[in-house]
Scaffold this motif. Structure first.
Motif, mmCIF file in Angstrom:
data_model
loop_
_atom_site.group_PDB
_atom_site.id
_atom_site.type_symbol
_atom_site.label_atom_id
_atom_site.label_comp_id
_atom_site.label_asym_id
_atom_site.label_seq_id
_atom_site.Cartn_x
_atom_site.Cartn_y
_atom_site.Cartn_z
ATOM 1 N N LYS A 17 33.916 35.533 40.303
ATOM 2 C CA LYS A 17 34.003 35.253 38.865
ATOM 3 C C LYS A 17 33.073 34.102 38.485
ATOM 4 C CE LYS A 17 37.189 33.297 35.455
ATOM 5 N NZ LYS A 17 38.593 32.843 35.205
ATOM 6 N N GLU A 18 33.048 33.044 39.287
ATOM 7 C CA GLU A 18 32.220 31.876 38.976
ATOM 8 C C GLU A 18 30.730 32.205 39.034
ATOM 9 O OE1 GLU A 18 33.720 29.003 41.730
ATOM 10 O OE2 GLU A 18 35.365 28.397 40.412
ATOM 11 N N VAL A 19 30.330 33.056 39.967
ATOM 12 C CA VAL A 19 28.928 33.462 40.037
ATOM 13 C C VAL A 19 28.560 34.323 38.829
ATOM 14 C CG1 VAL A 19 27.288 34.918 41.297
ATOM 15 C CG2 VAL A 19 28.667 33.254 42.522
ATOM 16 N N LEU A 20 29.436 35.235 38.455
ATOM 17 C CA LEU A 20 29.161 36.076 37.288
ATOM 18 C C LEU A 20 29.046 35.235 36.019
ATOM 19 C CD1 LEU A 20 31.527 39.113 38.014
ATOM 20 C CD2 LEU A 20 29.037 39.038 38.265
ATOM 21 N N LEU A 21 29.877 34.205 35.933
ATOM 22 C CA LEU A 21 29.832 33.327 34.763
ATOM 23 C C LEU A 21 28.603 32.411 34.792
ATOM 24 C CD1 LEU A 21 33.565 32.222 34.375
ATOM 25 C CD2 LEU A 21 32.188 33.413 32.653
ATOM 26 N N GLY A 22 28.169 32.010 35.976
ATOM 27 C CA GLY A 22 27.154 30.969 36.091
ATOM 28 C C GLY A 22 25.745 31.449 36.333
ATOM 29 N N THR A 23 25.503 32.766 36.285
ATOM 30 C CA THR A 23 24.165 33.292 36.556
ATOM 31 C C THR A 23 23.719 34.239 35.444
ATOM 32 O OG1 THR A 23 25.115 35.092 37.885
ATOM 33 C CG2 THR A 23 24.385 33.108 39.052
ATOM 34 N N GLU A 24 22.407 34.374 35.331
ATOM 35 C CA GLU A 24 21.781 35.329 34.407
ATOM 36 C C GLU A 24 20.845 36.204 35.221
ATOM 37 O OE1 GLU A 24 22.316 35.644 31.166
ATOM 38 O OE2 GLU A 24 23.520 33.840 30.758
ATOM 39 N N LYS A 107 43.368 45.561 44.821
ATOM 40 C CA LYS A 107 42.321 44.529 44.846
ATOM 41 C C LYS A 107 41.045 45.035 44.181
ATOM 42 C CE LYS A 107 43.746 41.873 48.931
ATOM 43 N NZ LYS A 107 43.286 41.284 50.206
ATOM 44 N N TYR A 108 40.684 46.285 44.441
ATOM 45 C CA TYR A 108 39.484 46.840 43.803
ATOM 46 C C TYR A 108 39.654 46.903 42.282
ATOM 47 C CZ TYR A 108 37.976 48.229 48.497
ATOM 48 O OH TYR A 108 37.599 48.225 49.815
ATOM 49 N N GLU A 109 40.860 47.176 41.840
ATOM 50 C CA GLU A 109 41.121 47.172 40.398
ATOM 51 C C GLU A 109 40.893 45.779 39.807
ATOM 52 O OE1 GLU A 109 45.003 48.688 39.667
ATOM 53 O OE2 GLU A 109 44.566 50.688 40.441
ATOM 54 N N LEU A 110 41.344 44.738 40.533
ATOM 55 C CA LEU A 110 41.118 43.369 40.072
ATOM 56 C C LEU A 110 39.620 43.053 40.003
ATOM 57 C CD1 LEU A 110 43.839 41.380 42.066
ATOM 58 C CD2 LEU A 110 43.798 41.786 39.597
ATOM 59 N N ILE A 111 38.874 43.508 41.000
ATOM 60 C CA ILE A 111 37.433 43.271 41.018
ATOM 61 C C ILE A 111 36.761 43.981 39.848
ATOM 62 C CG2 ILE A 111 35.309 43.704 42.316
ATOM 63 C CD1 ILE A 111 37.071 43.350 44.871
ATOM 64 N N GLU A 112 37.184 45.192 39.570
ATOM 65 C CA GLU A 112 36.618 45.929 38.431
ATOM 66 C C GLU A 112 36.910 45.209 37.117
ATOM 67 O OE1 GLU A 112 34.745 48.766 36.045
ATOM 68 O OE2 GLU A 112 34.546 48.293 38.188
ATOM 69 N N ILE A 113 38.095 44.663 36.990
ATOM 70 C CA ILE A 113 38.447 43.895 35.781
ATOM 71 C C ILE A 113 37.551 42.667 35.655
ATOM 72 C CG2 ILE A 113 40.243 42.458 34.727
ATOM 73 C CD1 ILE A 113 42.287 44.470 35.898
ATOM 74 N N ILE A 114 37.339 41.959 36.766
ATOM 75 C CA ILE A 114 36.475 40.776 36.760
ATOM 76 C C ILE A 114 35.046 41.150 36.363
ATOM 77 C CG2 ILE A 114 35.380 39.044 38.253
ATOM 78 C CD1 ILE A 114 38.047 38.943 39.813
ATOM 79 N N ILE A 115 34.542 42.238 36.928
ATOM 80 C CA ILE A 115 33.180 42.678 36.613
ATOM 81 C C ILE A 115 33.058 43.036 35.134
ATOM 82 C CG2 ILE A 115 31.508 44.534 36.984
ATOM 83 C CD1 ILE A 115 32.402 44.552 39.939
#
Length: 332
Positions: A17-24, A107-115
Motif C-alpha cells: 500500500k505504501e509503495v502504491l501511494l508513494g510512487t508514480e 488474502k488475494y481479495e485484500l490485495i485486489e482491494i488495495i490495488i
C-alpha cells in the motif's frame, strides 16, 4: 515508460500500500510469492506443514505420480484399502488443505482491494511458489502467467512458479513449473512459451540459469530452458525474483537482467531478510535507460542507487552513502 517492479511480496500488504501511494509510474509489475503463509494462525501453519510432510512420507513407496491431496482423497473415499492412521491423516489433511486455500483466496481479495484503491497505473502480476494459481483468485484479471499484453509499443510476457515444492502451500492448486528431464532430454514449457511469443519484456519468478540465480554454498538454481531461450533471443528486459540472495543487475548485449530481491520479509536458512527492496525502471522505446534500486523502510521510500543502462556497460550514476546494498555487489 516508467515501471515499478516488486518481487516476493511475502504478505507485505502494508508495504505494498505504501509503495502504491508513494510512487508514480506507467505500470506496476509484481513477479511472484505474493503470499508467504497460508494461514493467519501460526499453529495452523505448523499443523498443516507437519501433515503435508507426513503425507509425503506415506507416499514414499508409491511409484505413481500423485500429489498428497489426491492421495488423501483416495484414502478417504476407499478407507478399507488403507491403514486407519493413514485415513485419519488424510481426513485432517484435506480439511486443512481447504482451509488454507480459503485463507489464501481471502488474502488475494485484500490485495485486489488495495490495488483498486491505491494503484495509479495498471498492475500485472505472477504467482510464485508460495502462491496458488491466480486464476482461482480475485487477481485473475491481472495474472500474467503464460500470458502477454502490449503497452507503449512493447510486448510483455510472463511465466510464474518455480520448480520446488513449498511447504505449507496447497500443492494441488499451485502453478506447475513445467520443466523436467526425460530420456536424457530437457523439456521446458517456459522456453517454448517465450520462443513462441518473443516478447520485449520477460517477467519471471524463477530466474534463468546463470542470471541472478545463485544460492550461497549451493550454486545456480535457475531454469535451463529459459536460459536456452535467452541465448537465442534478446529481449530488452528480464525481471525475476525467487533467489533473494542473488540481488543485482546484469547487462548482456542489449538485455538487462534485474532482481531487486525480496520486497516482503522472509525467514530462510540464511537468516531473517527484512526486504523492502523494489526497482524503478525507465524505458525509452525498447531500450532500458535507467534503473533505480529503492527500499521501503520505516514507512519511508529511499533511493539506494541509480544505474545508467543505456550504454554497452552498466554505469553507476548515483549511490546513497547510507545504502545497505553496495553498488559493486549490485552491479555485475
Amino acid at each position: 515508460m516508467r515501471i515499478i517492479y516488486l518481487t516476493d511480496i511475502h504478505d507485505g500488504l502494508r508495504g505494498l500500500k505504501e509503495v502504491l501511494l508513494g510512487t508514480e509510474c506507467d505500470l506496476y509489475l509484481f513477479s511472484g510469492d505474493i503470499i508467504y503463509k497460508a494461514f493467519f494462525n501460526p499453529e495452523r501453519i505448523i499443523e498443516f506443514v507437519t501433515l503435508q510432510e507426513d503425507m509425503y512420507r506415506i507416499m514414499d513407496d508409491i511409484k505413481e505420480d500423485i500429489n498428497p491431496y489426491d492421495y488423501a482423497t483416495r484414502a478417504v473415499r476407499f478407507p478399507e484399502k488403507y491403514q486407519p492412521n493413514v485415513v485419519e491423516k488424510s481426513q485432517d489433511y484435506r480439511r486443512l488443505f481447504h482451509q488454507a486455500a480459503k485463507t489464501m483466496k481471502e488474502k488475494y481479495e485484500l490485495i485486489e482491494i488495495i490495488i483498486q484503491k491505491y494503484a495509479k497505473a495498471p498492475v500485472w502480476l505472477l504467482p510464485g511458489n508460495y502462491d496458488i494459481d491466480l486464476q482461482y483468485s480475485a487477481l485473475y484479471e491481472r495474472d500474467l502467467h503464460r500470458k502477454t499484453f502490449d503497452m507503449g509499443g512493447l510486448k510483455f510476457a510472463g511465466y510464474g512458479g518455480a520448480p520446488v515444492i513449498t511447504s505449507g502451500i496447497p500443492e494441488k492448486l499451485a502453478v506447475k513449473f513445467h520443466e523436467y528431464n526425460r530420456n536424457g532430454k530437457n523439456y521446458s514449457e517456459p522456453e517454448d512459451f517465450f520462443k513462441e511469443e518473443n516478447p520485449d519484456i520477460v517477467v519471471i519468478h524463477n530466474p534463468a540459469y546463470g542470471f541472478l540465480d545463485k544460492i550461497p554454498s549451493f550454486g545456480h538454481v535457475g531454469s535451463q530452458g529459459i536460459r536456452r531461450y535467452l541465448d537465442d533471443y534478446t529481449p530488452s528486459l528480464v525481471v525475476s525474483g525467487h533467489v533473494h540472495e542473488d540481488q543485482g543487475i546484469v547487462k548482456k548485449g542489449k538485455t538487462v537482467f534485474l532482481n531487486p530481491s525480496n520486497f516482503g520479509p522472509v525467514d530462510s536458512v540464511f537468516g531473517f531478510q527484512p526486504g523492502g527492496f523494489f526497482s524503478e525502471i525507465e524505458l525509452e522505446k525498447d531500450l532500458v535507460k535507467k534503473v533505480k534500486l529503492n527500499r521501503l523502510s520505516d514507512h519511508s521510500i529511499r533511493q539506494l542507487m541509480e544505474i545508467d543502462c543505456s550504454g554497452d556497460k552498466l554505469e553507476l550514476v548515483q549511490a546513497n552513502k547510507d545504502s545497505e546494498v553496495q553498488a559493486e555487489d549490485f552491479i555485475r
